[in-house]
Design a protein around this motif. Structure first.
Motif, PDB file in Angstrom:
ATOM      1  N   PHE A   1       0.825  -1.212   0.000  1.00  0.00           N
ATOM      2  CA  PHE A   1       0.000   0.000   0.000  1.00  0.00           C
ATOM      3  C   PHE A   1       0.857   1.260   0.000  1.00  0.00           C
ATOM      4  O   PHE A   1       0.578   2.224  -0.729  1.00  0.00           O
ATOM      5  N   LYS A   2       1.895   1.268   0.804  1.00  0.00           N
ATOM      6  CA  LYS A   2       2.741   2.457   0.892  1.00  0.00           C
ATOM      7  C   LYS A   2       3.500   2.699  -0.411  1.00  0.00           C
ATOM      8  O   LYS A   2       3.797   3.847  -0.760  1.00  0.00           O
ATOM      9  N   ALA A   3       3.788   1.628  -1.143  1.00  0.00           N
ATOM     10  CA  ALA A   3       4.454   1.778  -2.435  1.00  0.00           C
ATOM     11  C   ALA A   3       3.585   2.543  -3.428  1.00  0.00           C
ATOM     12  O   ALA A   3       4.092   3.155  -4.371  1.00  0.00           O
ATOM     13  N   LYS A   4       2.268   2.529  -3.196  1.00  0.00           N
ATOM     14  CA  LYS A   4       1.336   3.274  -4.044  1.00  0.00           C
ATOM     15  C   LYS A   4       1.007   4.660  -3.459  1.00  0.00           C
ATOM     16  O   LYS A   4       0.145   5.361  -3.969  1.00  0.00           O
ATOM     17  N   GLY A   5       1.681   5.020  -2.381  1.00  0.00           N
ATOM     18  CA  GLY A   5       1.471   6.323  -1.776  1.00  0.00           C
ATOM     19  C   GLY A   5       0.244   6.408  -0.893  1.00  0.00           C
ATOM     20  O   GLY A   5      -0.251   7.506  -0.620  1.00  0.00           O
ATOM     21  N   ILE A   6      -0.251   5.256  -0.422  1.00  0.00           N
ATOM     22  CA  ILE A   6      -1.439   5.210   0.425  1.00  0.00           C
ATOM     23  C   ILE A   6      -1.019   5.199   1.891  1.00  0.00           C
ATOM     24  O   ILE A   6      -0.220   4.354   2.298  1.00  0.00           O
ATOM     25  N   ARG A   7      -1.533   6.135   2.675  1.00  0.00           N
ATOM     26  CA  ARG A   7      -1.269   6.130   4.112  1.00  0.00           C
ATOM     27  C   ARG A   7      -1.924   4.898   4.728  1.00  0.00           C
ATOM     28  O   ARG A   7      -3.055   4.554   4.405  1.00  0.00           O
ATOM     29  N   THR A   8      -1.200   4.249   5.634  1.00  0.00           N
ATOM     30  CA  THR A   8      -1.705   3.007   6.220  1.00  0.00           C
ATOM     31  C   THR A   8      -1.987   3.180   7.707  1.00  0.00           C
ATOM     32  O   THR A   8      -1.293   3.888   8.429  1.00  0.00           O
ATOM     33  N   SER A   9      -3.044   2.492   8.156  1.00  0.00           N
ATOM     34  CA  SER A   9      -3.409   2.466   9.566  1.00  0.00           C
ATOM     35  C   SER A   9      -3.866   1.055   9.885  1.00  0.00           C
ATOM     36  O   SER A   9      -4.472   0.388   9.040  1.00  0.00           O
ATOM     37  N   ILE A  10      -3.581   0.579  11.094  1.00  0.00           N
ATOM     38  CA  ILE A  10      -4.044  -0.750  11.479  1.00  0.00           C
ATOM     39  C   ILE A  10      -4.812  -0.676  12.790  1.00  0.00           C
ATOM     40  O   ILE A  10      -4.461   0.065  13.697  1.00  0.00           O
ATOM     41  N   PHE A  11      -5.880  -1.427  12.855  1.00  0.00           N
ATOM     42  CA  PHE A  11      -6.828  -1.457  13.963  1.00  0.00           C
ATOM     43  C   PHE A  11      -6.208  -2.224  15.128  1.00  0.00           C
ATOM     44  O   PHE A  11      -5.834  -3.388  14.985  1.00  0.00           O
ATOM     45  N   VAL A  12      -6.088  -1.590  16.294  1.00  0.00           N
ATOM     46  CA  VAL A  12      -5.470  -2.258  17.440  1.00  0.00           C
ATOM     47  C   VAL A  12      -6.243  -1.964  18.727  1.00  0.00           C
ATOM     48  O   VAL A  12      -6.874  -0.922  18.874  1.00  0.00           O
ATOM     49  N   ASP A  13      -6.175  -2.912  19.643  1.00  0.00           N
ATOM     50  CA  ASP A  13      -6.699  -2.702  20.987  1.00  0.00           C
ATOM     51  C   ASP A  13      -5.725  -1.812  21.769  1.00  0.00           C
ATOM     52  O   ASP A  13      -4.537  -1.732  21.421  1.00  0.00           O
ATOM     53  N   PRO A  14      -6.182  -1.177  22.842  1.00  0.00           N
ATOM     54  CA  PRO A  14      -5.297  -0.308  23.633  1.00  0.00           C
ATOM     55  C   PRO A  14      -4.380  -1.116  24.535  1.00  0.00           C
ATOM     56  O   PRO A  14      -4.429  -1.029  25.762  1.00  0.00           O
ATOM     57  N   ASP A  15      -3.533  -1.893  23.897  1.00  0.00           N
ATOM     58  CA  ASP A  15      -2.615  -2.803  24.570  1.00  0.00           C
ATOM     59  C   ASP A  15      -1.192  -2.376  24.195  1.00  0.00           C
ATOM     60  O   ASP A  15      -0.843  -2.387  23.004  1.00  0.00           O
ATOM     61  N   PRO A  16      -0.373  -1.979  25.167  1.00  0.00           N
ATOM     62  CA  PRO A  16       0.975  -1.499  24.831  1.00  0.00           C
ATOM     63  C   PRO A  16       1.767  -2.439  23.931  1.00  0.00           C
ATOM     64  O   PRO A  16       2.453  -1.984  23.007  1.00  0.00           O
TER      65      PRO A  16
ATOM     66  N   GLU B   1      -2.718   5.894  27.536  1.00  0.00           N
ATOM     67  CA  GLU B   1      -1.395   5.274  27.615  1.00  0.00           C
ATOM     68  C   GLU B   1      -0.969   4.717  26.259  1.00  0.00           C
ATOM     69  O   GLU B   1       0.172   4.898  25.826  1.00  0.00           O
ATOM     70  N   ALA B   2      -1.885   4.055  25.568  1.00  0.00           N
ATOM     71  CA  ALA B   2      -1.570   3.518  24.240  1.00  0.00           C
ATOM     72  C   ALA B   2      -1.202   4.637  23.276  1.00  0.00           C
ATOM     73  O   ALA B   2      -0.282   4.499  22.463  1.00  0.00           O
ATOM     74  N   ALA B   3      -1.903   5.755  23.375  1.00  0.00           N
ATOM     75  CA  ALA B   3      -1.606   6.882  22.499  1.00  0.00           C
ATOM     76  C   ALA B   3      -0.232   7.466  22.787  1.00  0.00           C
ATOM     77  O   ALA B   3       0.507   7.832  21.857  1.00  0.00           O
ATOM     78  N   ARG B   4       0.122   7.560  24.054  1.00  0.00           N
ATOM     79  CA  ARG B   4       1.458   8.084  24.402  1.00  0.00           C
ATOM     80  C   ARG B   4       2.549   7.166  23.849  1.00  0.00           C
ATOM     81  O   ARG B   4       3.560   7.644  23.313  1.00  0.00           O
ATOM     82  N   ILE B   5       2.345   5.875  23.981  1.00  0.00           N
ATOM     83  CA  ILE B   5       3.336   4.922  23.463  1.00  0.00           C
ATOM     84  C   ILE B   5       3.427   5.036  21.948  1.00  0.00           C
ATOM     85  O   ILE B   5       4.527   5.072  21.370  1.00  0.00           O
ATOM     86  N   ALA B   6       2.272   5.082  21.284  1.00  0.00           N
ATOM     87  CA  ALA B   6       2.253   5.172  19.824  1.00  0.00           C
ATOM     88  C   ALA B   6       2.992   6.413  19.347  1.00  0.00           C
ATOM     89  O   ALA B   6       3.808   6.351  18.410  1.00  0.00           O
ATOM     90  N   HIS B   7       2.720   7.539  19.983  1.00  0.00           N
ATOM     91  CA  HIS B   7       3.376   8.785  19.576  1.00  0.00           C
ATOM     92  C   HIS B   7       4.882   8.702  19.779  1.00  0.00           C
ATOM     93  O   HIS B   7       5.654   9.171  18.931  1.00  0.00           O
ATOM     94  N   SER B   8       5.299   8.087  20.873  1.00  0.00           N
ATOM     95  CA  SER B   8       6.733   7.964  21.143  1.00  0.00           C
ATOM     96  C   SER B   8       7.430   7.083  20.111  1.00  0.00           C
ATOM     97  O   SER B   8       8.634   7.200  19.894  1.00  0.00           O
ATOM     98  N   LEU B   9       6.655   6.195  19.483  1.00  0.00           N
ATOM     99  CA  LEU B   9       7.206   5.291  18.470  1.00  0.00           C
ATOM    100  C   LEU B   9       7.052   5.847  17.057  1.00  0.00           C
ATOM    101  O   LEU B   9       7.361   5.165  16.086  1.00  0.00           O
ATOM    102  N   GLY B  10       6.550   7.064  16.952  1.00  0.00           N
ATOM    103  CA  GLY B  10       6.419   7.703  15.648  1.00  0.00           C
ATOM    104  C   GLY B  10       5.155   7.360  14.893  1.00  0.00           C
ATOM    105  O   GLY B  10       5.068   7.622  13.680  1.00  0.00           O
ATOM    106  N   LEU B  11       4.175   6.804  15.581  1.00  0.00           N
ATOM    107  CA  LEU B  11       2.922   6.429  14.932  1.00  0.00           C
ATOM    108  C   LEU B  11       1.874   7.523  15.098  1.00  0.00           C
ATOM    109  O   LEU B  11       1.741   8.112  16.166  1.00  0.00           O
ATOM    110  N   GLY B  12       1.109   7.770  14.037  1.00  0.00           N
ATOM    111  CA  GLY B  12      -0.054   8.632  14.142  1.00  0.00           C
ATOM    112  C   GLY B  12      -1.189   7.878  14.817  1.00  0.00           C
ATOM    113  O   GLY B  12      -1.221   6.638  14.811  1.00  0.00           O
ATOM    114  N   ILE B  13      -2.147   8.617  15.381  1.00  0.00           N
ATOM    115  CA  ILE B  13      -3.202   7.984  16.179  1.00  0.00           C
ATOM    116  C   ILE B  13      -4.576   8.361  15.644  1.00  0.00           C
ATOM    117  O   ILE B  13      -4.951   9.538  15.612  1.00  0.00           O
TER     118      ILE B  13
END
Length: 238
Positions: free
Chosen positions: A121-136, A174-186
């Motif tokens: 998907f990223k090779a086609k320039g599509i932003r990717t997101s994956i569905f996750v539970d709030p589990d660190p 907490e999950a959002a703080r971890i995600a942001h620290s890892l460079g992930l958008g939320i």
């Protein structure tokens, strides 16, 4: 400001229940854009019980805001997304017979699979997101897949909000703080509503986007019923 993407699956469900093209999914999506939405979300399923694959192609031709396509990345879904090239694809591990999405990815177990799909998907320039539970650990696993963002599955927040909102939101913050620290958008979505969205948006740091469908459409019916009933009464006056 957090962006709102409106999921229009329920509009398609209503259309399909009667046949024909009322309501017109494409026209409703355009109207929602005109009303101020920042994006449109669709979640086509293999049985096309609401959004049809043909709807996805038709929407791509007319939408002016961000187009987000959700779904389980089976071969048919993957091929469609690569052909349509939406702004964002959100990968959801829903089973074929699932009524609605009911769990996030096990990002550790499915890391290789997700890496392969996300790379395509990223090779086609599509932003990717994956569905996750709030589990660190699942958030950390998501970062290893190469995804741009995660979408926090908010059903448990919505369920717990009425009794103890602080407790309900804590794992998400907490999950959002971890995600942001890892460079992930939320992103976030599922069972968010007028009742609980303000508390959530204020309590989740770095929240970029929420996707809301079922509650928003139900609320639109309730908030619009009085007006429509009275419009019919007016039409029936002698």
């Amino acid at each position: 400001m957090t962006k709102l993407s409106v999921n229009i699956n329920k509009i398609a469900t209503l259309r399909n229940a009667r046949g024909g093209n009322v309501p017109d999914v494409v026209k409703v999506a355009q109207d929602i854009e005109d009303f101020g939405s920042d994006g449109i979300t669709v979640h086509p399923r293999p049985d096309e019980r609401h959004i049809r694959y043909s709807d996805v192609y038709a929407l791509k031709e007319v939408l002016r805001t961000e187009f987000n396509i959700e779904g389980n990345p089976n071969p048919k879904f993957t091929d469609m997304v690569l052909e349509v090239v939406p702004a964002q694809v959100t990968l959801v591990p829903d089973a074929v017979d699932a009524i609605t999405s009911n769990a996030g990815w096990d990002t550790k177990k499915h890391r290789s699979f997700l890496q392969e799909k996300i790379s395509a998907f990223k090779a086609k320039g599509i932003r990717t997101s994956i569905f996750v539970d709030p589990d660190p650990s699942m958030v950390e696993g998501a970062a290893e897949t190469g995804t741009d963002r995660i979408e926090l599955y908010t059903e448990s927040y919505a369920r717990g909000f009425a009794n103890d909102p602080a407790k309900a939101i804590a794992p998400y913050a907490e999950a959002a703080r971890i995600a942001h620290s890892l460079g992930l958008g939320i992103n976030a979505g599922h069972d968010l509503s007028l009742e609980n969205i303000a508390y959530f948006s204020k309590g989740i740091p770095h929240l970029l986007e929420v996707s809301i469908g079922h509650a928003l459409i139900c609320e639109a019916i309730y908030l619009g019923l009085e007006n429509v009933v009275n419009m019919y009464k007016h039409k029936l006056r002698p």
